[in-house]
Design a protein around this motif. Structure first.
Motif, short mmCIF file in Angstrom:
data_model
loop_
_atom_site.label_atom_id
_atom_site.label_comp_id
_atom_site.label_asym_id
_atom_site.label_seq_id
_atom_site.Cartn_x
_atom_site.Cartn_y
_atom_site.Cartn_z
N LYS A 138 0.84 -1.18 0.00
CA LYS A 138 0.00 0.00 0.00
C LYS A 138 0.89 1.25 0.00
O LYS A 138 1.74 1.42 0.87
CB LYS A 138 -0.92 0.02 1.24
CG LYS A 138 -1.88 -1.17 1.30
CD LYS A 138 -2.82 -1.20 0.09
CE LYS A 138 -3.78 -2.38 0.17
NZ LYS A 138 -4.66 -2.46 -1.01
N LYS B 230 1.34 5.35 0.15
CA LYS B 230 0.70 6.54 0.70
C LYS B 230 0.56 7.61 -0.37
O LYS B 230 1.52 7.93 -1.08
CB LYS B 230 1.52 7.09 1.88
CG LYS B 230 0.87 8.27 2.57
CD LYS B 230 1.72 8.74 3.75
CE LYS B 230 1.06 9.93 4.44
NZ LYS B 230 1.90 10.42 5.58
N ARG C 150 0.26 11.35 -1.53
CA ARG C 150 0.59 12.68 -1.05
C ARG C 150 0.27 13.77 -2.07
O ARG C 150 0.31 14.97 -1.75
CB ARG C 150 2.08 12.75 -0.68
CG ARG C 150 3.01 12.43 -1.83
CD ARG C 150 4.48 12.44 -1.43
NE ARG C 150 5.34 12.09 -2.55
CZ ARG C 150 5.74 12.94 -3.48
NH1 ARG C 150 5.37 14.22 -3.41
NH2 ARG C 150 6.51 12.56 -4.47
N GLY D 231 3.61 8.23 -4.87
CA GLY D 231 2.65 8.88 -3.99
C GLY D 231 1.64 9.77 -4.68
O GLY D 231 1.01 10.62 -4.04
#
Length: 268
Positions: free
Chosen positions: A134, A136, A138, A179
Motif C-alpha cells: 500500500k 501513501k 501525497r 505517492g
C-alpha cells in the motif's frame, strides 16, 4: 477490401492497448501473425508506430483546455506552461534512451519471447504492487507534481522501451509508487505520451524516407483515424476505472496473454 479491414482492426487494437496497461506491442504482434497485412516489412515497422499519432490527437482533443497554453487568463496560461515544462521534463529520460537504443530495441528486443517475458513479469508485478503493498498518497492534483516527481515518472517510462512492457502501465504505477493519486497520474501519463510518441513517430518516418506508395499512405491515415476515435473512448473509460479499481485485473490478463503468446509461437 480485406486489407482495409486489417488496417481498421490494427487501429482499434492500437487505440485500446496504447492506454490500457496491457502492452500494445504484444497485441499488434499476435494480430500481425494471425492476419498479416499485405505490405513490406519496412512499412509495417513504420505503420505500427505512426498510427500512435491518432492516439496522441485524442489526448489533445480531450484535454485541450488544460494543454493549450495561450489563454487570455494569465494565471491559467502560467499553469499550462508549468504543466508542459513538467511533462517535457518527464519525457527526457525516455527520449534520450530511445534515441540511443532505438536500433538495438528493433533488432534485439522486438521478439516474441522478450514480449512474452515482459507481459508475464509485469503482470506479476502489477498484482504484487496492488495487492501486497500500500502506497501513501501525497499528491492529489497536477499542480502538486514536482519536477523531481516528473523525473521519477520519466524513469519509469524508460521501462516501456522494452517491448511488451506498456508505457501507460509503467508510468501510472510509477506515479502511484511516488505517492501520486491514480486519476492525477493517469492524466499526467496521457500528457507524457504526446512528446514521446510524437517524437518516436517522427523518428520512424524520417528513417523510412517517406517512400510509401499511395495505398500505404491511405493505410497510415485510416489506421491513425481509427486509433484516434477508439482512444477517445478508452481514455475516458480508463480515467473512470482507475478512480475505483486497481491494476490487478490487468496483471492477470497480462499473465494469460503471455501464456497465449508462448503457446502460439511455440506450436505454430
Amino acid at each position: 477490401m480485406i486489407e482495409f479491414i486489417k488496417v481498421f482492426m490494427l487501429g482499434v487494437i492500437q487505440g485500446i492497448t496504447e492506454w490500457l496497461p496491457i502492452s500494445s506491442t504484444g497485441h499488434l504482434l499476435l494480430f500481425d501473425e494471425l492476419f498479416p497485412l499485405n505490405a513490406s516489412e519496412s512499412f509495417l515497422s513504420v505503420f505500427t508506430v505512426v498510427i500512435q499519432l491518432g492516439s496522441i490527437l485524442a489526448v489533445v482533443v480531450l484535454y485541450w483546455s488544460k494543454l493549450w497554453p495561450f489563454k487570455s487568463d494569465k494565471k491559467e496560461m502560467k499553469k499550462s506552461f508549468i504543466l508542459w515544462s513538467k511533462v517535457l521534463t518527464a519525457s527526457i529520460p525516455a527520449a534520450i534512451a530511445g534515441l540511443l537504443l532505438d536500433d538495438i530495441i528493433d533488432s534485439k528486443l522486438s521478439t516474441w519471447y522478450v514480449i512474452a517475458l515482459a507481459l508475464f513479469v509485469y503482470g506479476v508485478l502489477y498484482i504484487i504492487l496492488e495487492k501486497k503493498i500500500k502506497f501513501k498518497t501525497r499528491i492529489n492534483s497536477l499542480e502538486e507534481i514536482t519536477y523531481l516527481d516528473s523525473i521519477k515518472i520519466g524513469a519509469f517510462q524508460m521501462l516501456a522501451l522494452i517491448p511488451g512492457t506498456s508505457r501507460s502501465g509503467s508510468t501510472i504505477l510509477g506515479g502511484i509508487i511516488c505517492g501520486i493519486s491514480r486519476p492525477v497520474v493517469a492524466e499526467f501519463s496521457f500528457f507524457m505520451a504526446i512528446p514521446v510518441m510524437a517524437g518516436a513517430s517522427l523518428l520512424r518516418l524520417l528513417k523510412s524516407g517517406l517512400g510509401f506508395t499511395a495505398i500505404e499512405w491511405v493505410y497510415l491515415l485510416l489506421g491513425s483515424l481509427i486509433s484516434f476515435i477508439v482512444s477517445l473512448i478508452v481514455i475516458k473509460a480508463l480515467v473512470k476505472f482507475v478512480r475505483e479499481h486497481d491494476f490487478s485485473a490487468f496483471g492477470i490478463y497480462r499473465i494469460i496473454l503471455s501464456i497465449v503468446v508462448v503457446l502460439f509461437f511455440s506450436f505454430r
